[in-house]
Motif scaffolding. Structure first.
Motif, short mmCIF file in Angstrom:
data_model
loop_
_atom_site.label_atom_id
_atom_site.label_comp_id
_atom_site.label_asym_id
_atom_site.label_seq_id
_atom_site.Cartn_x
_atom_site.Cartn_y
_atom_site.Cartn_z
N LEU A 1 3.50 -9.10 9.54
CA LEU A 1 2.05 -8.98 9.36
C LEU A 1 1.30 -10.02 10.18
O LEU A 1 0.27 -9.73 10.79
N GLU B 1 5.20 -2.71 6.65
CA GLU B 1 5.05 -1.67 5.63
C GLU B 1 6.40 -1.13 5.19
O GLU B 1 6.62 -0.85 4.00
N CYS C 1 -0.17 -5.38 2.84
CA CYS C 1 -0.17 -4.69 4.13
C CYS C 1 -1.52 -4.02 4.39
O CYS C 1 -2.04 -4.06 5.52
#
Length: 336
Positions: free
Chosen positions: A182, A205, A229
């Motif tokens: 991320l 994800e 996410c």
């Protein structure tokens, strides 16, 4: 004029942080009043996991003032722990990464970089890839803010690849892998690398979905989740200039499921940025009020105050916006 005031505020914050870290000012009153957890009291005992967790708890609760006052003692113990073997070095790495994150909150990029480097050194001594990943995440922010996004991306990718190579990853490894991805996605978005940003976000994800299906679930204290996410997607697509997509992700995000005040404030902040980009100033101001509701000290951060100033300049007629701007200004900048 507003930019000059922001720079002045950032400079004042940086001086204050370095004073607190270097000399331990502000601690005496805290001890004398009997406030704060026992780990913040003077003493020479070794740094313990629960003390690091308590400090991290202050951060995720948005209690940055309490954390700053605890840092002199915590940092002294971390320096000693770093020399005491791999376990102590691991604890120190977590402390230095936390201090780097706090410096980012204050807009002090130089201090953030300094402590991220210390986190990396301690993490290498610990020999734990999960801690190396945390140090890489800490280092990425000052790198990208000083025009070195490519270096940050390579650092994050290396950390992700090492975690991804684990044949049977634990929940802790999946959590760290997803969070590194991320951070890489957001870094790539800031560098206008849309394909890389989407690839990293998709990796995260997948890790979040694996955690959700796992019988053990997310490790205690873990950060990765489907909601996390979604939160990052808001910032990623805003950075890429796709405001409609950013707001679509914001609309599907239930901030209440985010586990900490700091994360809920971040969701409101990123949504406010996207709304300002979409020229919806009233909705952006509502989100800024949500920042303060989630974590009042978040609303006083330099970058969030800049959003407030922008909203106030564009729509000074909004009820309550002038009072909000004054209330969330730092004490040294208030003129009324």
């Amino acid at each position: 004029m507003r930019g000059g005031q922001d720079e002045e505020n950032k400079g004042a914050v940086g001086v204050e942080r370095r004073t607190v870290l270097g000399a331990g000012l502000g601690m005496v009153g805290w001890w004398a009043a009997g406030q704060g957890p026992a780990w913040a009291m003077p003493g020479g005992r070794p740094l313990r996991d629960r003390e690091v967790a308590a400090a991290q708890g202050l951060f995720t609760a948005g209690e940055y003032g309490h954390l700053r006052r605890a840092l002199p003692i915590l940092s002294a113990r971390a320096r000693a722990a770093q020399e005491a073997g791999p376990v102590g070095a691991g604890r120190a790495a977590r402390v230095w990464a936390l201090v780097s994150q706090l410096a980012v909150k204050d807009g002090d990029v130089a201090l953030a970089a300094e402590f991220a480097a210390q986190a990396g050194e301690a993490a290498r001594r610990s020999g734990r890839p999960v801690l190396l990943a945390a140090a890489a995440r800490a280092a990425a922010t000052p790198l990208r803010r000083t025009g070195r996004a490519d270096q940050a991306l390579q650092l994050l990718k290396d950390a992700h690849d090492e975690l991804d190579a684990v044949a049977t990853p634990s929940a802790e490894v999946l959590d760290a892998s997803g969070m590194v991805a991320l951070t890489a996605a957001y870094t790539a978005a800031q560098a206008r690398q849309a394909a890389a940003a989407d690839e990293f976000a998709t990796w995260a994800e997948h890790s979040a979905q694996r955690l959700a299906r796992s019988s053990t679930g997310v490790r205690r204290g873990g950060d990765l989740s489907v909601a996390q996410c979604t939160l990052y997607r808001v910032g990623i697509h805003r950075e890429l200039g796709d405001v409609d997509r950013a707001l679509a992700y914001a609309a599907r995000l239930d901030a209440a499921v985010l586990p900490t005040p700091e994360r809920r404030a971040r969701a409101a902040t990123d949504t406010a940025r996207a709304l300002l980009a979409a020229d919806d100033v009233p909705a952006a101001f509502h989100q800024l009020q949500q920042v303060e509701q989630a974590a009042p000290q978040e609303a006083r951060r330099p970058s969030v105050r800049a959003l407030t100033a922008e909203a106030a300049a564009r729509r000074p007629d909004l009820p309550g916006i002038t009072a909000f701007a004054r209330r969330t200004a730092p004490p040294w900048s208030r003129t009324a």
